[in-house]
Design an enzyme around this catalytic site. Structure first.
Site, PDB file in Angstrom:
ATOM      1  CB  CYS A 123      17.915  25.924  12.278  1.00 33.33           C
ATOM      2  SG  CYS A 123      16.663  25.466  11.096  1.00 33.33           S
ATOM      3  CB  SER A 175      13.438   2.802  22.640  1.00 40.65           C
ATOM      4  OG  SER A 175      12.467   3.680  23.174  1.00 40.65           O
ATOM      5  CB  ALA A 176       8.626   0.262  24.434  1.00 37.24           C
ATOM      6  CG  HIS A 177       8.906   6.038  22.559  1.00 33.93           C
ATOM      7  ND1 HIS A 177       8.891   7.150  21.753  1.00 33.93           N
ATOM      8  CD2 HIS A 177      10.119   6.037  23.160  1.00 33.93           C
ATOM      9  CE1 HIS A 177      10.036   7.795  21.866  1.00 33.93           C
ATOM     10  NE2 HIS A 177      10.801   7.131  22.710  1.00 33.93           N
ATOM     11  CD  GLN A 189      14.481   5.551  14.920  1.00 37.97           C
ATOM     12  OE1 GLN A 189      13.568   5.039  14.258  1.00 37.97           O
ATOM     13  NE2 GLN A 189      14.276   6.571  15.734  1.00 37.97           N
ATOM     14  CG  ASN A 232      18.192   9.489  15.250  1.00 38.06           C
ATOM     15  OD1 ASN A 232      19.373   9.133  15.267  1.00 38.06           O
ATOM     16  ND2 ASN A 232      17.822  10.686  15.645  1.00 38.06           N
ATOM     17  CB  THR A 265       9.118  -0.497  41.934  1.00 40.55           C
ATOM     18  OG1 THR A 265       9.487  -0.396  43.310  1.00 40.55           O
ATOM     19  CG2 THR A 265       7.999  -1.513  41.766  1.00 40.55           C
TER      20      THR A 265
HETATM   21  N1  PLP Z   1      18.557   6.383  20.054  1.00 46.93           N
HETATM   22  C1  PLP Z   1      17.938   6.615  18.900  1.00 46.93           C
HETATM   23  C2  PLP Z   1      18.591   6.184  17.619  1.00 46.93           C
HETATM   24  C3  PLP Z   1      16.689   7.253  18.874  1.00 46.93           C
HETATM   25  O1  PLP Z   1      16.083   7.472  17.701  1.00 46.93           O
HETATM   26  C4  PLP Z   1      16.118   7.641  20.103  1.00 46.93           C
HETATM   27  C5  PLP Z   1      14.836   8.375  20.115  1.00 46.93           C
HETATM   28  O2  PLP Z   1      14.713   9.450  19.560  1.00 46.93           O
HETATM   29  C6  PLP Z   1      16.801   7.370  21.287  1.00 46.93           C
HETATM   30  C7  PLP Z   1      18.014   6.734  21.227  1.00 46.93           C
HETATM   31  C8  PLP Z   1      16.229   7.749  22.631  1.00 46.93           C
HETATM   32  O3  PLP Z   1      15.165   6.898  22.953  1.00 46.93           O
HETATM   33  P1  PLP Z   1      14.232   7.089  24.220  1.00 46.93           P
HETATM   34  O4  PLP Z   1      13.217   8.116  23.830  1.00 46.93           O
HETATM   35  O5  PLP Z   1      13.623   5.743  24.470  1.00 46.93           O
HETATM   36  O6  PLP Z   1      15.085   7.530  25.358  1.00 46.93           O
END
Ligand code: PLP
Length: 382
Positions: free
Chosen positions: A323, A198-200, A178, A148, A236
């Site tokens: 940082c 992950s959806a977002h 990613q 990421n 739910t």
């Molecule tokens: N794993 C990776 C590689 C991500 O980039 C992220 C989001 O920053 C996550 C996990 C965590 O995802 P979520 O925000 O859906 O918990």
């Protein structure tokens, strides 16, 4: 948002406009999927259809989807599904997202044996290291598909082949947050046992994700309650989130190839324009990287200061290092061998295929702001 040039799509993405239609439908079909009257059963059917369609889109029909509150929870379920009992080990790479890394640390603090796989200078896990680390005591290996922070792509297929040839019982979990919609994902041919999404990060809503689990692989719930999601994740169901996740996966997977080509051109044009501006930078996202994410490091500049200067031009990026003091803290860039000065001076730019960019303007603005900052530093030093 529309006034901003948003270049932080690895953090989150703008939801697709079509989600409002899904929300509208959900608002009139809001029934609890566990209820037994017909309108509720219809909602349950929609959820099951979505489960199947996600498996199909990812080439994972030989597995099952557990919907969760996001990738963090999915990753935690994955790592909680092994029973190390002080006897077996878990291998994670040094550059995993905190949702894996900190869960591994928690297990380690509880006395379990965690092995950290190093990476090469590009941030990818080396097959040879995996070969040397995996043993008959390895219960699980968890390695991300695309990093990421740098976009580095791990060769998951080869990694799976090596692991299974040493210990076929080792469960392989991959954080694919990613990767989905950005590069080709075919779960069957990759050979993984669990895969997190992950959806977002793919233009869906926040608070919904999923763990794909291959048939025959046992997982342990971390949330107990009414037994939803086959008892693996009670509570739910987030019906709007689930339907939205299904929609987004379908769309980004169908458009993955053309989107990839578009973003590859954007990445190249952006880097070329930076070079034309005589900007000296270290590219932390080399050839074997998702073009959606570019990590750059500059000498003698704080990434955080550059970020704020770019914000004054309505350009939103992220830093490569968290940082708050003089000591940069970036596990990923450190694992790749960068020195403190370069870590401190790192930024991350991440694109969306559903946006358009004036890359020349972005690169020119970065070049101008960088030169201003470097001038100030030179002035202060002499
Ligand atoms: N794993 C990776 C590689 C991500 O980039 C992220 C989001 O920053 C996550 C996990 C965590 O995802 P979520 O925000 O859906 O918990």
């Amino acid at each position: 948002m529309d006034n901003f040039i948003y270049l932080d799509n690895a953090a989150t993405t703008k939801p697709f406009a079509e989600l409002s239609k899904i929300y509208e439908d959900y608002s009139s079909n809001f029934y609890n999927p566990s209820a037994v009257y017909n309108p509720a059963v219809n909602v349950k059917v929609l959820i099951e259809d979505t489960r199947r369609s996600i498996c199909k889109a990812l080439g994972g029909e030989q597995g099952n989807i557990i919907f969760t509150s996001g990738a963090t929870e999915a990753n935690n379920i994955a790592l909680s599904s092994i029973n190390l009992r002080g006897k077996y080990n878990l291998i994670v790479s040094l550059v995993e997202h905190p949702a894996i890394f900190n869960k591994a640390k928690q297990l380690q603090n509880a006395g379990e044996n965690i092995i950290y796989a190093p990476t090469d200078n590009n941030g990818t896990v080396r097959l040879n290291d995996i070969k040397n680390l995996v043993s008959d005591k390895t219960a699980m290996v968890s390695i991300m598909h695309v990093n990421n922070e740098t976009g580095a792509i791990n060769d998951i297929k080869q990694i799976c082949d090596v692991i299974k040839s040493i210990n076929p019982k080792t469960v392989i979990h991959v954080d694919g947050v990613q990767a989905v919609g950005k590069i080709k994902v075919d779960l069957q041919s990759l050979g993984v046992d669990m895969y997190t999404i992950s959806a977002h990060k793919i233009n869906g809503p926040k608070g919904i994700g999923a763990l794909w689990v291959k048939k025959g692989i046992k997982i342990n719930p971390i949330v107990y309650g009414g037994g939803q999601e086959q008892g693996y994740r009670s509570g739910t169901e987030n019906v709007f989130g689930i339907l939205s996740l299904g929609y987004c996966i379908g769309k980004v997977v169908a458009e993955q190839e053309q989107n990839y080509n578009k973003i590859q051109l954007i990445k190249n044009a952006f880097l070329q324009q930076l070079t034309l501006n005589n900007v000296q930078f270290k590219l932390n996202s080399g050839n074997n990287c998702s073009p959606y994410i570019i990590s750059l490091s500059f000498n003698n500049v704080r990434g955080e200061v550059l970020l704020h200067n770019l914000e004054s031009h309505n350009i939103l990026i992220s830093t490569g290092s968290a940082c708050s003091s003089k000591k940069p803290d970036n596990r990923t860039l450190k694992a790749m061998g960068l020195n403190d000065n370069l870590i401190m001076g790192s930024i991350r730019i991440s694109f969306s295929a559903y946006d358009n960019y004036d890359v020349n303007n972005i690169a020119d603005t970065i070049a101008t702001e960088l030169k201003n900052l470097q001038k100030i530093i030179r002035g202060n030093n002499g």
